[in-house]
Design an enzyme around this catalytic site. Structure first.
Site, PDB file in Angstrom:
ATOM      1  N   LYS A  63     -19.776 104.042  75.462  1.00 39.40           N
ATOM      2  CA  LYS A  63     -21.180 103.765  75.791  1.00 39.40           C
ATOM      3  C   LYS A  63     -21.328 103.018  77.123  1.00 39.40           C
ATOM      4  O   LYS A  63     -22.270 103.265  77.866  1.00 39.40           O
ATOM      5  CB  LYS A  63     -21.844 102.978  74.659  1.00 39.40           C
ATOM      6  CG  LYS A  63     -22.127 103.854  73.428  1.00 39.40           C
ATOM      7  CD  LYS A  63     -22.884 103.083  72.379  1.00 39.40           C
ATOM      8  CE  LYS A  63     -23.125 103.967  71.161  1.00 39.40           C
ATOM      9  NZ  LYS A  63     -23.882 103.290  70.123  1.00 39.40           N
TER      10      LYS A  63
ATOM     11  N   ASP B 150     -30.447 104.322  70.389  1.00 36.39           N
ATOM     12  CA  ASP B 150     -30.128 103.472  69.233  1.00 36.39           C
ATOM     13  C   ASP B 150     -31.268 102.477  68.969  1.00 36.39           C
ATOM     14  O   ASP B 150     -31.727 102.326  67.843  1.00 36.39           O
ATOM     15  CB  ASP B 150     -28.831 102.682  69.469  1.00 36.39           C
ATOM     16  CG  ASP B 150     -27.594 103.537  69.245  1.00 36.39           C
ATOM     17  OD1 ASP B 150     -27.679 104.525  68.493  1.00 36.39           O
ATOM     18  OD2 ASP B 150     -26.534 103.229  69.833  1.00 36.39           O
TER      19      ASP B 150
HETATM   20  P1  NAP Z   1     -19.228  96.051  66.755  1.00 35.55           P
HETATM   21  O1  NAP Z   1     -19.733  96.027  68.154  1.00 35.55           O
HETATM   22  O2  NAP Z   1     -17.789  96.144  66.508  1.00 35.55           O
HETATM   23  O3  NAP Z   1     -19.774  94.722  66.029  1.00 35.55           O
HETATM   24  C1  NAP Z   1     -19.404  94.431  64.721  1.00 35.55           C
HETATM   25  C2  NAP Z   1     -20.199  93.236  64.203  1.00 35.55           C
HETATM   26  O4  NAP Z   1     -19.896  93.091  62.814  1.00 35.55           O
HETATM   27  C3  NAP Z   1     -19.824  91.925  64.872  1.00 35.55           C
HETATM   28  O5  NAP Z   1     -20.966  91.110  64.939  1.00 35.55           O
HETATM   29  C4  NAP Z   1     -18.777  91.345  63.896  1.00 35.55           C
HETATM   30  O6  NAP Z   1     -18.702  89.949  63.913  1.00 35.55           O
HETATM   31  C5  NAP Z   1     -19.381  91.790  62.584  1.00 35.55           C
HETATM   32  N1  NAP Z   1     -18.390  91.860  61.510  1.00 35.55           N
HETATM   33  C6  NAP Z   1     -17.383  92.756  61.389  1.00 35.55           C
HETATM   34  N2  NAP Z   1     -16.682  92.516  60.267  1.00 35.55           N
HETATM   35  C7  NAP Z   1     -17.258  91.444  59.676  1.00 35.55           C
HETATM   36  C8  NAP Z   1     -16.997  90.721  58.484  1.00 35.55           C
HETATM   37  N3  NAP Z   1     -15.994  91.085  57.687  1.00 35.55           N
HETATM   38  N4  NAP Z   1     -17.795  89.704  58.162  1.00 35.55           N
HETATM   39  C9  NAP Z   1     -18.817  89.347  58.977  1.00 35.55           C
HETATM   40  N5  NAP Z   1     -19.124  89.990  60.114  1.00 35.55           N
HETATM   41  C10 NAP Z   1     -18.350  91.016  60.460  1.00 35.55           C
HETATM   42  O7  NAP Z   1     -19.887  97.241  65.942  1.00 35.55           O
HETATM   43  P2  NAP Z   1     -21.305  97.961  66.194  1.00 35.55           P
HETATM   44  O8  NAP Z   1     -21.139  99.094  67.136  1.00 35.55           O
HETATM   45  O9  NAP Z   1     -22.321  96.935  66.511  1.00 35.55           O
HETATM   46  O10 NAP Z   1     -21.590  98.623  64.764  1.00 35.55           O
HETATM   47  C11 NAP Z   1     -21.898  97.814  63.631  1.00 35.55           C
HETATM   48  C12 NAP Z   1     -22.328  98.694  62.473  1.00 35.55           C
HETATM   49  O11 NAP Z   1     -23.560  99.316  62.784  1.00 35.55           O
HETATM   50  C13 NAP Z   1     -21.387  99.860  62.177  1.00 35.55           C
HETATM   51  O12 NAP Z   1     -20.376  99.470  61.334  1.00 35.55           O
HETATM   52  C14 NAP Z   1     -22.291 100.915  61.556  1.00 35.55           C
HETATM   53  O13 NAP Z   1     -22.262 100.826  60.147  1.00 35.55           O
HETATM   54  C15 NAP Z   1     -23.671 100.507  62.038  1.00 35.55           C
HETATM   55  N6  NAP Z   1     -24.228 101.577  62.901  1.00 35.55           N
HETATM   56  C16 NAP Z   1     -25.337 102.211  62.479  1.00 35.55           C
HETATM   57  C17 NAP Z   1     -25.900 103.196  63.240  1.00 35.55           C
HETATM   58  C18 NAP Z   1     -27.111 103.914  62.742  1.00 35.55           C
HETATM   59  O14 NAP Z   1     -27.617 104.789  63.462  1.00 35.55           O
HETATM   60  N7  NAP Z   1     -27.599 103.614  61.556  1.00 35.55           N
HETATM   61  C19 NAP Z   1     -25.339 103.538  64.484  1.00 35.55           C
HETATM   62  C20 NAP Z   1     -24.193 102.873  64.902  1.00 35.55           C
HETATM   63  C21 NAP Z   1     -23.654 101.886  64.098  1.00 35.55           C
HETATM   64  P3  NAP Z   1     -17.722  89.194  64.958  1.00 35.55           P
HETATM   65  O15 NAP Z   1     -18.467  89.118  66.249  1.00 35.55           O
HETATM   66  O16 NAP Z   1     -17.509  87.869  64.325  1.00 35.55           O
HETATM   67  O17 NAP Z   1     -16.469  90.006  65.047  1.00 35.55           O
END
Ligand code: NAP
Length: 524
Positions: free
Chosen positions: A308, A349
């Site tokens: 991205k 998004d």
């Molecule tokens: P990312 O950049 O890797 O961020 C992950 C986030 O989750 C960080 O804030 C991380 O906290 C937190 N996290 C991970 N494991 C955790 C745990 N065990 N306990 C507490 N916090 C935790 O990922 P992203 O791209 O933002 O995606 C996040 C989620 O969004 C995906 O997993 C997906 O399910 C969802 N998503 C949805 C859509 C949609 O269209 N609906 C699209 C894309 C993604 P830290 O900063 O502490 O590591």
């Protein structure tokens, strides 16, 4: 016309019979008898196999007989002498095509045998094949010319492993720049688009297996995937292309969604999974290669992890137009190549999330002003949603496991912040989970304790696999309104589809495609 060809990779006649029936029922347009898979292979067995095709698949089903050399991917190491006898017997038995390795055909003895057998057959044709499992051929054009020179009536078949998607363009160019009967494609997951685009570029055949278990080469699609998901029968030279750039890409829901919409709206377009490994350089090379080849007719891309930010860098370098909020977010998930060579970049998004929120809460965008929102997470999705909501005037507090990340994001967009331990004290009208907590297979996890969810509030979980997460179950139980991640996913895909085509797709059709793909993914 590119014939959808299904390899029969059976060990014996009974097994072959089952595979032939299944292939014919699934819509195979040609069969390839891979006799090198047969146990204790004899010339009689080959005759019986060809006869079986006639009986079970009908006299009209064209058949290639192959007895692949072990050094070029053959299943069993049969000696060259037997393999040449097998090909000769196949022609006598009435097979339309035999496939001999170009390397072996260059031997005077082998060539003599094949030429005699062909001269005695009324309709038999020769495919001369070359395979490179390690990677690209040193000079694919020269190889193609050499094969044509040694036997002008043969159909050249050039197959190599794509170690990266950028290796595919050589095979596509060869098909584009040559005419007549020829076959070229790439093996491996990175080579997948060449198997699908064979139909667009007029390759003589493309191969698909009955199921994963009977695949005869790495990266081979099943006939169901090729004709269902990728609408193989509707692909032609005028088909325009779209795709999702990601690594990994195998579980992406986007091909199912976009192709279902192209189909229902009767649009002559195809959406591909594009496995772009590596970093900015590989991304840049892919984009340049795809954009420069006008014959491919790429119209746009969805972009996801890990590209991205790379996409934003690429658009800046190409002097494209970036939607202002996408610049602020620092990531784009949609690239559009307009006809006049104009490159546009968007982030759907945040738009998809905002649309899911307003529809779920029954409000308009302007009602987001002053809405009190708690966002859990500070990663990529949180950033896009926080940017969108703060642009709309919402009052946001960001809670994150790593407090420092929450602080940083909050300071950029003028929000409050806290750690996950602060969640029970929050008092928001809308709670949004932007972490991966609760995602399949960890479906018994939740990012928020029960005591922070109240009746009357709205809980939005961006996790879409499963559609109903534990957090949403907690919210329902507490009497809160819920919005699921599928709504956001569908809304961002609807926005992309509009940007790509100018058409409004059917959200229910998209939602059904998402749910079908998720169910299939969890089964398989
Ligand atoms: P990312 O950049 O890797 O961020 C992950 C986030 O989750 C960080 O804030 C991380 O906290 C937190 N996290 C991970 N494991 C955790 C745990 N065990 N306990 C507490 N916090 C935790 O990922 P992203 O791209 O933002 O995606 C996040 C989620 O969004 C995906 O997993 C997906 O399910 C969802 N998503 C949805 C859509 C949609 O269209 N609906 C699209 C894309 C993604 P830290 O900063 O502490 O590591």
């Amino acid at each position: 016309m590119t014939r959808l060809t299904v390899p029969i990779s059976a060990e014996n006649l009974d097994h072959a019979g089952r595979q032939i029936r299944a292939a014919a029922a699934a819509g195979a347009e040609m069969l390839e008898l891979r006799t090198d898979y047969v146990e204790n292979l004899t010339v009689e067995m080959v005759r019986a196999l060809v006869a079986k095709v006639r009986t079970l698949a009908g006299p009209e089903m064209p058949t290639i007989v192959t007895c692949r050399d072990g050094r070029q991917g053959g299943a069993r190491p049969y000696p060259t002498k037997l393999r040449m006898q097998v090909l000769a017997a196949a022609l006598t038995a009435g097979a339309e095509f035999i496939d001999c390795e170009y390397e072996n055909f260059r031997s005077v003895e082998n060539q003599e045998k094949i030429r005699v057998a062909l001269s005695q057959s009324s309709r038999g044709r020769l495919i001369l094949s070359a395979h490179s499992f390690a990677g690209r051929f040193p000079d694919i054009r020269k190889l193609h010319r050499d094969i044509q020179a040694v036997c002008p009536s043969a159909i050249p078949k050039l197959v190599y492993t794509a170690n990266h998607i950028n290796d595919c363009f050589e095979a596509l160019d060869l098909l584009h720049q040559t005419s007549g009967e020829r076959i070229a494609f790439c093996m491996g997951e990175a080579g997948l688009m060449t198997r699908i685009l064979a139909a667009k570029l007029g390759s003589f055949v493309t191969f698909a297996s009955i199921d994963q278990a009977s695949a005869t080469a790495p990266g081979q699609l099943t006939i169901e995937q090729l004709s269902g998901l990728y609408r193989y029968a509707s692909i032609g030279p005028a088909t325009s292309l779209y795709g999702v750039i990601a690594d990994p890409v195998g579980h992406s829901l986007s091909p199912a969604i976009h192709n279902a919409c192209f189909e229902s709206l009767g649009i002559n377009s195809l959406y591909l999974p594009l496995l772009v490994g590596g970093g900015y350089t590989e991304f840049y090379l892919f984009m340049r290669a795809a954009a420069l080849r006008k014959y491919l007719r790429f119209g746009g891309f969805s972009v996801t992890i890990p590209h991205k930010q790379n996409a934003l860098g690429y658009v800046a370098r190409e002097k494209g137009i970036v939607e202002p909020l996408a610049s602020k977010i620092g990531a784009v998930n949609t690239l559009v190549l307009r006809k006049e060579d104009r490159l546009e970049a968007y982030n759907t998004d945040y738009a998809g999330a905002l649309d899911a929120i307003t529809a779920g809460m029954g409000i308009r965008r302007e009602n987001l002003k002053a809405l009190v929102v708690a966002v859990i997470g500070a990663g990529g999705v949180a950033r896009a949603i926080v940017a969108g909501l703060s642009d709309a005037g919402a009052r946001i507090t960001i809670y994150n496991r790593t407090r420092e990340k929450a602080r940083k994001l909050a300071s950029e967009f003028g929000c409050e912040f806290g750690g996950l331990g602060d969640l029970p004290q929050m008092d928001a009208e809308l709670l949004i989970n932007c972490t991966s907590v609760g995602m399949y297979p960890n479906t018994d996890e939740t990012p928020a304790p029960d005591n922070c969810i109240r009746k009357g509030m709205t809980v939005f979980d961006t996790v879409y696999n499963p559609a109903e997460t534990l957090l949403l179950k907690q919210a329902k139980h507490a009497g809160a309104r819920t919005i699921d991640g599928v709504s956001m996913f569908v809304n961002q895909a609807l926005a992309q589809f509009r940007l790509f085509t100018g058409w409004q797709a059917d959200p229910e059709l998209m939602r059904a495609a998402v749910c079908r793909s998720l169910a299939a993914d969890q089964k398989g």
